[in-house]
Every structure is written in structure tokens, then in C-alpha cells.
Design a protein around this motif. Sequence first.
Motif: not given
Length: 179
Positions: A17, A21, A24, A53, A57, A68, A80, A82
Motif C-alpha cells: 500500500a 500510495i 490509491l 492513505w 489507512v 485493504l 478498494t 477496507q
Amino acid sequence: MTEISSIAISALSAQEAEQRIGDLAALIHACVHDGASISFVLPFSLGQAEAFWRDKVLPGLLVGGAVLLAAEDEGRIVGTVQLDHDTPPNQPHRAEVRKLLVHPEFRRRGIARALMTELERHARGLDRSLLTLDTRTGDRAEPLYSSLGYETVGVIPRFCRDPFDAGKLDSTTIMYKTL
């Protein structure tokens, strides 16, 4: 992993992740600019999206309190969702669904449904038997959640600011599903 034609869904580690970034951030930025009510109001920059993020996150992923899931099409993150399972000791049986996102260019292809199905599989694997979520009342996701068996608990009026009109307050619908 779940696949829908060229769409692959998998869990991203904290390291993955962090490395993605930018991808996302581009996803959430596009969704907010398309009207998604997911905590942000316009104007909403890519920098703010990256900060979400990184600051909101990644910490949960790092400590193992969140999952995720990412839907990818030819290496591009197009969706996405979560699963927050960092619950107190008296709630080890439940988890919260957060921020179901599908890029506007990829909607109406079953990606959101596939993400939710995979999220529920992960929840069961964590021995979670109750999932909760909230969604803007009347939003596109509400009928999806209902079709997946989520039941409405109620509606809280004037819950959040509208992403386009900061003077308008939208209601939220609280839902749950027993697995």
C-alpha cells in the motif's frame, strides 16, 4: 484472490500500500470528484488523498488491525475496500466495512460486489460474524449493500457535509450483516 475478467482482487500489505500510495490517491481523488461521500469535500487535492492513505489507512495495516483489498485491472488499482477489525475486547466477533471505492470509469462491472464478497471471506477467516457499515442515504452503494444481505438499522439525519455543497448536510444509513 478473486477475478472478474481482467480484474484481480487481492489484499495489499502495508508495504504494498505504501508503495502504491500514488495509485490509491488517484482512485480516491477520482471518486470524491465524482461525488462520493467518503469523508472529503471539494476542493480535494491529490496531496490530501495521499495523506489519507498514509495517515489513516497505513497505521491500521501496519499493526494488523485492518485489511485493504484492491481490485486491479492490468496493474491499475480501480477499486478498494477496507475491513477494520481492530475492535475492543468485548467485540471480537465484529468488524467494520470502510470506504468501498470503485473508479468512476470502472463502475457497473461487478467490482464493488466482488470486493465485498472478498471482504466477507476475509472477515470469516478472522472469525468475524457481524459486519457494520454506514453509507450516505440514497447513494449508489446502498442498494448494493441491501442486495448483499445488509440490513438497515436506521438513518441519522444531517450526518455529514455534502462533497459538492458544504452548506448541505446529508443523512447516513447504518447497516449490518450477520455472516
